[in-house]
Each structure stands twice: as C-alpha cells, then as structure tokens.
Motif scaffolding. Sequence first.
Motif, short mmCIF file in Angstrom:
data_model
loop_
_atom_site.label_atom_id
_atom_site.label_comp_id
_atom_site.label_asym_id
_atom_site.label_seq_id
_atom_site.Cartn_x
_atom_site.Cartn_y
_atom_site.Cartn_z
N PHE A 173 -100.50 -88.66 -67.58
CA PHE A 173 -101.66 -89.75 -67.94
C PHE A 173 -102.36 -90.05 -69.17
O PHE A 173 -102.24 -88.93 -69.89
CB PHE A 173 -102.98 -89.67 -66.85
N GLN A 193 -101.57 -94.99 -66.47
CA GLN A 193 -100.39 -94.40 -66.20
C GLN A 193 -99.65 -93.97 -67.43
O GLN A 193 -99.73 -94.49 -68.46
CB GLN A 193 -99.64 -95.50 -65.57
N TRP A 273 -111.10 -88.98 -56.23
CA TRP A 273 -109.72 -89.10 -56.30
C TRP A 273 -108.76 -88.47 -55.67
O TRP A 273 -107.46 -88.96 -55.45
CB TRP A 273 -109.31 -88.53 -58.16
N ALA A 277 -106.13 -90.79 -54.39
CA ALA A 277 -104.64 -90.75 -55.02
C ALA A 277 -104.25 -89.42 -54.75
O ALA A 277 -104.07 -88.46 -55.61
CB ALA A 277 -104.71 -91.14 -56.37
N TRP A 282 -106.83 -83.00 -58.13
CA TRP A 282 -107.53 -83.65 -59.30
C TRP A 282 -108.62 -82.83 -59.84
O TRP A 282 -109.14 -82.95 -60.89
CB TRP A 282 -107.98 -84.91 -58.73
N ALA A 299 -109.71 -95.82 -62.74
CA ALA A 299 -108.27 -95.82 -62.58
C ALA A 299 -107.57 -97.22 -63.11
O ALA A 299 -108.01 -98.20 -62.38
CB ALA A 299 -108.02 -95.74 -61.34
N THR A 305 -101.21 -94.87 -60.37
CA THR A 305 -102.19 -93.38 -60.37
C THR A 305 -101.87 -92.77 -58.94
O THR A 305 -101.48 -91.49 -58.97
CB THR A 305 -103.60 -93.67 -60.40
N SER A 309 -99.58 -89.49 -58.89
CA SER A 309 -100.10 -88.17 -57.91
C SER A 309 -99.06 -87.71 -56.90
O SER A 309 -98.91 -86.63 -56.39
CB SER A 309 -101.40 -88.68 -57.45
#
Length: 692
Positions: A173, A193, A273, A277, A282, A299, A305, A309
């Motif tokens: 990321f 991303q 998160w 995701a 996270w 995001a 994402t 993930s």
Amino acid sequence: MPFPSRLLPLALVLASTAAQGAPDAGAIGASATTASSGLEPAFIDPSVRPGDDFFRHANGRWLATAEIPPDRGVWGVSGELEERLRLQTREILEAAARSNAAPGSLERKVGDFYASAMDEAATESKGLAPLKPALSRISALKTKADLATYLGEELRADVDAMDCTNFRTSRLFGLWVAPGLNAPAQSVPFLLQGGLGMPDREYYLSTDPTMVETRTKYRAHVEAVLTLAGIEDAAKRAGRIVDLETKMAQVHATRLESLEVKNANNPWPVTEWSRRAPGLDWARFFRSAGLSSQPVVFAWHPKATAGLSALVAHEPLESWKDWATYHVVDRRSVYLGRPFRDEAFAFYGRVLRGTTEQAPRWKRAQDWMNELVGEAVGRLFVERHFTPRAKAAASEMVKAIAAAFVRRIDALDWMAPSTKAEAKSKVQSLYVGVGYPDRWLDWSGLEIRRNDLVGNVDRAVLFHLRQQLALLGKPVDRTAWCMLPQVVDAVNLPMRNALSFPAGILQPPFFDLDAPAAVNYASIGGTIGHEISHSFDDQGSLFDSTGKLRNWWTKEDLVHFQASGAQLATQFDAYRPFPDLHVNGKQTLSENIADLAGLAAAHDAWIGTLGGAPAPVVKGFSGDQQFFLAFAQSWRTKFREPLLRQVLVSDGHAPDPYRAQTVRNLDAWYPAFDVMPGQTLYLEPKERVRVW
Ligand SMILES: [Zn+2]
C-alpha cells in the motif's frame, strides 16, 4: 499537468535513466543549451496544410530531423528545457559538493548527497552490503502476523491520488496525506493500492501481444535480480513473485476507476479495517506504520484493499517473503553496483520505455536528488534562476487569464446562476503559487552522509514519511506544493483550491520576458488556463471553493457539461497512432477539456491585452497565426514507440501531437489558416466542442 515526460511515475523515470554505461561528458546536444523564442518559423512544414494536420504543419521540419537522445523515450520542447535546467542544476550541485559548507546547512546536505550519489566506486566496493539489514529483516519473518508488522514498517508516503497524481508503488500500500474529502481544513491519511512492479494492472492482464511479451521479460528481470542478489532457486521464486503480482493486478482498480474520487471517499475507522478488508492483521499494520492513533484512514481503493488484504491471508508466507525480497533489491538496484544498474536499465529503460542508452551518472544522480530531496535542490535553483521580475510578470498573466475565465463563465448561456456563482467564487478564491512555495521545508531532521548513498536514500524516504505523518490532524496549509520548483510542469490542487506554476516551466520557450504577447499567452498562457480549468472539469467540479467534495452543479448543468465532454472524448477516440491502439478519449477527457478551456481563456486574455488595437505582425505572421502556431509548437514532441504505447495505455493525457490539434475547436483558428470543409481537422461550427 501538461507534460507526458513528467507524467510517468517518478520511480519509473528514475529506473529508466538508471544504470550506467554512457560516458559522463558530452551527452547533451547543442539544442539543449539554446532557448528559442517560442515561435520558430524554421520548424514549419508548408507542405502540410494546417487544416489537415496542424501539429505537423507547425512542427513538420523539426520532426523530419530531430533525433531522440539515446537516454530518452521522448524528445521535444520540454525535454530541451529540461536539459537546460539539468545543466544549471548540475552547476549548483557540483558547487555544493565542493563548498565544504557548514555542517547541517542546506547547501552541505545537498552537496554531501550529491557526492554520495556520484561516488560510483563506493557503490561497487560495497556490493550488496547496504541491503543486508533489510534482507535479514525479511528472512526473520515467521508468521503472517510478522508479515503484517513488516508491511506496515515498509509503508511510505509514495503515492498521490489527486495532486501530483501517482498511483504507483511497489509496496503493498502507499500512503497519501491530503486534505479530507469531507472536511478539507484538516489533513488525513489515504491508503492506496500497490504491490506491482510493472506500471499498471494492464501489464499483467492484457492479452495484447506487446504486453504479453513485456510480461515474459518482466519474469526474466525478476529472476535476474534475484540471481544477482545471490538468492537460490531464482527461477522458481520469480515465477511465484510474478504469479502473486498477477493476483494483485486482478484485484487492482483500473486507472479509470482510480480517478473516480467518489469511489474513494471511504473514511474507515482504523478499528473497522479488519472487518471491511479481512485478511491482513490491520492492527499490527497500522501500529508499525505509525497510523494507529488516527481515528480514520481513508481507503482510496476499497475493493482492491479488500482484495490485497485477502491475498495476505491466502497466499503462502514464502511467496510474500520472495516478493518482499525482490522489491527490496529492485527498488535500490539503481543505487548499487553495475550489474544491478544494468539489469534495472535493461527492463525499466529498454523494455518499458524503449530507451537505448543509460543516462550519464550525473543525470541519474540529479533525478535521485529531485525525487528524494528535491525541494532543497529547488531552493538553491530559484535563488539563481528565477528573477523577481519574472515572478511579477507571470503573476500578472495568471491574473489576466483567471479574469478571462470569469468573463467566459459569465457569458455561458447554459449554466444556472447558482452554478456560475460558485464557479466564479472558485476562481476568485484560488491560491496561486508562482515559481516556488511561500514556505520552504525544514530539512534539519534529515541526516546525510557523504559516503552512504543507499543510507541517504533510505533516510530521505523515511524522512518524507515522517514529515507527512506529522501533518495528520493539523490544519491544512493551502500554500503547500506537491511539485518541485525546478520542474517543467504545472499543477492544480483541487482539495486546496490552489495552483502551482514552478520556476522550471516559467522559462523560455514557454515563458520569455522578451517574446511577443501572443506567443507567451499561447504557450505558458495555455498551460495557466489549462490548470485553472481543472478547477471546473469532471474532477474539479466535484470540489467546492473550500476544497470540500460537494457537488455544486445543478443537474441540468452537469448533463450539458457531460454531453460536451462526450463529444470531446469521441473527437480524441478517433486519433490512432497505431492500427491496434487509439487515444482513449475517456481516460484523457479531463486533460483534453483543460487544454481546450485553457486555450480559449488564454486567447481571450491575450486579445484583452491588445486593448482593441490590431496585434502586431511578427516574422510575417498575424496575431492569431502567432498564437496558434506557438501553441502547436509548445507541443513539439517525438516519441519512441514503447513509451508512446505506455502513455496511450496508462496516462491521463493524450500524447502531445494530439493535444496540439485542440485548436480545431476554436473559431478563430479557421480564418487564421484558411481551414476549409473537407480538410482532415475541419469541424462544422456545431461540431466544435465548447465546454467553457
Ligand atoms: Zn492537466
């Protein structure tokens, strides 16, 4: 942002000029050192009718003889200016390196960095040693929880979704710190991303034969890098790495989707998160990234994402370690010994850009410094190469073109009064930076060592991250820049309702205190109008005068605007540089609208400077002829095929030659060049697109 040469992600530019081979002297052509006045009759090809191909008419003789330097994928007016700026910057850097300035001073840091970058012998003798700590860090990863911590540690502020747009990071990321979309007075974190080594998901997924071939070469490149780094089973690992990246590409948003700001307004509370995701741990990621105290992280790419993930959870740890190892080396290859540099050039330079020769070391060193400590270099640059007189004159032009824009808004018959009022308030409250930022960055926290290139690079990237993290939760500085003072470019910052015109573009031939007004208005004026109009295009119209994401258009106005846009998209879709590839009218729409609106406003503003008198004839050209020819010549450019293909696929701008053809939408162009029905570029008055 007007210039494709500047539009590629800087990392790619760096990699492409990377690796050595050419001698360090005599690499610059004579054209690089001379500045033309902005209208060059010798470039015109009278055998091409203006109405058939205005770009070729204005530039045909230049195109017939110009050669693209071996270290570039594209050549033209901005390249020539860039080369001139390079020479000026080289003098500055060499002087700083020699200066023995006070320890801790700006000049000393710049000088020491340059000395470390030029010390090729040191990079050879150190081999892979500077990377050892980073490589052992990866070897030590034992669990997916370790991996999450590691991925957070590796986060850098290396992407930018809307200002100096850069969607590319090879880290999983990328962080972008910017004004909040809903409350723009405060800075917030956005996660974008990442994870791919090639420029875009298309490179992994397209069935186009050229792309398929590039993919094969990428796999070979990954293997070569691993082999150079002394890693066992390089071929097998390379396969796993490219497979993993291909899976990432499958969940990545497309370039067009990335540009949809409305999809990006996802202020997820950090605690949520893991639910939104799932896969990556996270909590660990945010802790090691320095983001866990943030109430929300946006995001930008919600689907990607979630997809990335999930890949963290489902793909084997060993594949992730291979991927991380490869990128730790590949990202630093250009700063290492010759085999690494050559391999980086072979792929990023030759394959991706069609460049045939590596740039000399001093140029590469300059690129690295622009990337890593660019504003420090820029400060030394403007002290020497941007006069207060130039700053004042450019500021006047900005005012005149903004005023012309307001007059054009007033004259629109289709726009509702409420939309007009907000549009005018947006122009009137614009913050315009001319030359350089009002406030310079404080570099005192960055340690630079004269004999440690890789260390300097790593520390500078981390310094930038910490600086960006320190902005979080603080009031937004509307006068801040994303662009360097010494670059040939310009930018609109929609969330700050601000524009920046760097000193680097306010130079001949774009801007020349001694050139005719028609020429300056067409050239730099077109760019100024272009950037102003970004405040009102399909992206800019999403933000109000305070920088808040808020639709201030009436429904009917938006329908009209979108219809004009669709007409322009169709116009650009018809340009076909290759039988198998055309300009993507939708992908380039914002920029094409900006070109058109900018040209129209600049033309109005220039007419305004005449005060009703006829324009003086210069070199045998009428005022309108000077204006339109100077505009087309400001796009004077020649591409190598691989780079042109790359621009067509992944750039938000149409290639320069097509941008020059924008003139066909302005009524004044027709009588100036006797353009008649039946000629290729001729448009019936009702077909001419009039957005603003
Ligand atoms: Zn633009």
